[in-house]
Design an enzyme around this catalytic site. Structure first.
Site, PDB file in Angstrom:
ATOM      1  N   ARG A  47      -7.160  12.002  -5.757  1.00 45.23           N
ATOM      2  CA  ARG A  47      -8.440  11.369  -5.421  1.00 45.23           C
ATOM      3  C   ARG A  47      -9.554  12.411  -5.278  1.00 45.23           C
ATOM      4  NH1 ARG A  47      -9.639   6.273  -1.430  1.00 45.23           N
ATOM      5  NH2 ARG A  47     -11.885   6.497  -1.366  1.00 45.23           N
TER       6      ARG A  47
ATOM      7  N   ARG B 282      -3.198   6.605   0.610  1.00 42.42           N
ATOM      8  CA  ARG B 282      -3.753   7.735   1.369  1.00 42.42           C
ATOM      9  C   ARG B 282      -2.767   8.472   2.266  1.00 42.42           C
ATOM     10  NH1 ARG B 282      -8.765   4.863   4.139  1.00 42.42           N
ATOM     11  NH2 ARG B 282      -7.277   3.141   4.112  1.00 42.42           N
TER      12      ARG B 282
ATOM     13  N   TYR C   1     -14.890 -12.666   0.339  1.00 45.29           N
ATOM     14  CA  TYR C   1     -15.634 -11.453  -0.008  1.00 45.29           C
ATOM     15  C   TYR C   1     -16.808 -11.776  -0.934  1.00 45.29           C
ATOM     16  CZ  TYR C   1     -11.914  -8.506   1.943  1.00 45.29           C
ATOM     17  OH  TYR C   1     -11.016  -7.892   2.783  1.00 45.29           O
TER      18      TYR C   1
ATOM     19  N   ARG D   3       0.822  -1.219   0.000  1.00 46.33           N
ATOM     20  CA  ARG D   3       0.000   0.000   0.000  1.00 46.33           C
ATOM     21  C   ARG D   3       0.856   1.270   0.000  1.00 46.33           C
ATOM     22  NH1 ARG D   3      -4.093  -1.725   4.422  1.00 46.33           N
ATOM     23  NH2 ARG D   3      -5.203  -3.416   3.392  1.00 46.33           N
TER      24      ARG D   3
ATOM     25  N   ASP E 198      -6.892  -3.370  -6.924  1.00 49.52           N
ATOM     26  CA  ASP E 198      -7.548  -3.974  -5.764  1.00 49.52           C
ATOM     27  C   ASP E 198      -7.687  -5.468  -5.995  1.00 49.52           C
ATOM     28  OD1 ASP E 198     -10.274  -4.683  -4.094  1.00 49.52           O
ATOM     29  OD2 ASP E 198      -9.151  -3.046  -3.186  1.00 49.52           O
TER      30      ASP E 198
END
Length: 350
Positions: free
Chosen positions: A41, A32, A155, A28, A78
């Protein structure tokens, strides 16, 4: 295309060559905690919109390379793109995470799943790969990835993330053939997906099994080891020179079996694993990746230096890629990332 003749320390380490300084990248690392990511974003919209926009996703993949000079660039995408290719709808609820519809509550829902018609859902991702491959510095290794079948299935079955993977574990015990059908479909799409990432320009790929730690040993053999071994074999048959990292988070004492039986080239280990134990029990020459606690990185200070030193010392005798034990946390100060890079590289500036 990538410059194949240039020296890539990360790729060399993953292929089994001990490097004078451990090459480094972070899970990652594109995201962010970087102001440049947050700015993009804000302009472009949500996470999925960014991941499926080749221009934006390529820019995000390159941001941490420009800022820090990491040895590896990881594709910005992702693990839940594969369910889209299998026919599930994917979206992200603000503050709550991914949602998939319809949830695969049993055999009939699994069998009813139909891949979408009219073009390749994953085509934008390959376009991103081609853009990044053309723009990366020659010494940087480009990494692609996919979710491992068990984690992706959890998921798909629940329609969202869950703390204990209850729905998937119940299906695995209650209707193993239905679970096998789903896992086999994920395996087939994942082989093709990773092969096409490699054909578009990635040199190595990582299989993320984020929920591997929730399974009993027998279930781990069937739903983690066997499907990952199938992906490794299928991908190697199609792309003999691709390098494959397996990351079964939470596997703990099952790591040596995973390392022996899946056929992965390198093993990612999470922050709960003792590096000295891992070095002692894993196959001698196997490259290891990890395993700094993301909270240690977030906190910084002298304990961060000590944690880095312990990991580097433990893996001194084998090919080692320095990384986190899981993804970088959004609140992580940029100065702490710089501190780790300086510590690992002995103050050397890239």
């Amino acid at each position: 295309m990538t410059h194949v003749h240039a020296e890539k320390p990360l790729l060399a380490a993953l292929r089994g060559q001990v490097q004078p300084t451990p090459p480094i990248w972070f899970m990652r690392q594109a995201g962010r905690y970087l102001p440049e990511y947050r700015e993009l974003r804000a302009q472009k919209g949500g996470f999925l919109a960014l991941a499926m926009d080749p221009e934006a996703a390529a820019e995000i993949t390159l941001q941490p390379i420009r800022r820090f000079g990491f040895d590896g660039a990881i594709l910005f995408s992702d693990i839940l793109t594969v369910p889209m290719a299998l026919g599930q709808e994917l979206w992200f609820e603000t503050g709550e995470g991914p949602r998939l519809a319809p949830p695969l509550t049993g055999r009939s829902a699994i069998e009813a799943l139909t891949p979408p018609s009219g073009g390749d859902v994953l085509a934008p991702i390959y376009a991103t790969v081609r853009r990044v491959a053309a723009a990366l510095p020659p010494e940087t290794t480009f990494l692609g990835f996919a979710g491992s079948p068990w984690t992706v299935a959890t998921y798909m079955i629940a329609g969202q993330g869950s703390k204990d993977q209850h729905a998937a574990r119940t299906l695995a015990y209650g209707d193993p053939p239905a679970m096998q059908t789903l896992v086999d479909r994920i395996v087939a799409v994942t082989i093709d997906y990773l092969a096409r990432q490699h054909e578009a320009g990635v040199a190595a790929v990582q299989l993320f099994d984020s929920w591997a730690g929730s399974l009993s040993p027998q279930q781990f053999e069937r739903w983690v080891i066997a499907p990952n071994a199938a992906i490794v074999a299928g991908l190697r048959a199609r792309c003999p020179d691709v390098v494959i990292i397996g990351f079964p988070k939470g596997a703990g004492g099952k790591l040596p079996a995973y390392a022996r039986e899946t056929g992965v080239d390198a093993l990612g280990i999470d922050e709960t694993v003792d590096p000295a134990w891992a070095h002692a029990v894993l196959p001698d020459a196997m490259p290891v990746q990890g395993n700094l606690d993301p909270i240690a990185l977030l906190t910084g200070g002298g304990q961060l230096d000590a944690a880095v030193d312990r990991i580097v010392a433990a893996f001194g005798g084998r090919p080692h890629v320095f990384n986190l034990g899981h993804g970088i946390l959004p609140a992580t100060p940029i100065a702490h990332v710089e501190q780790v890079l300086a510590r690992v590289r002995g103050g050397a500036v890239r």
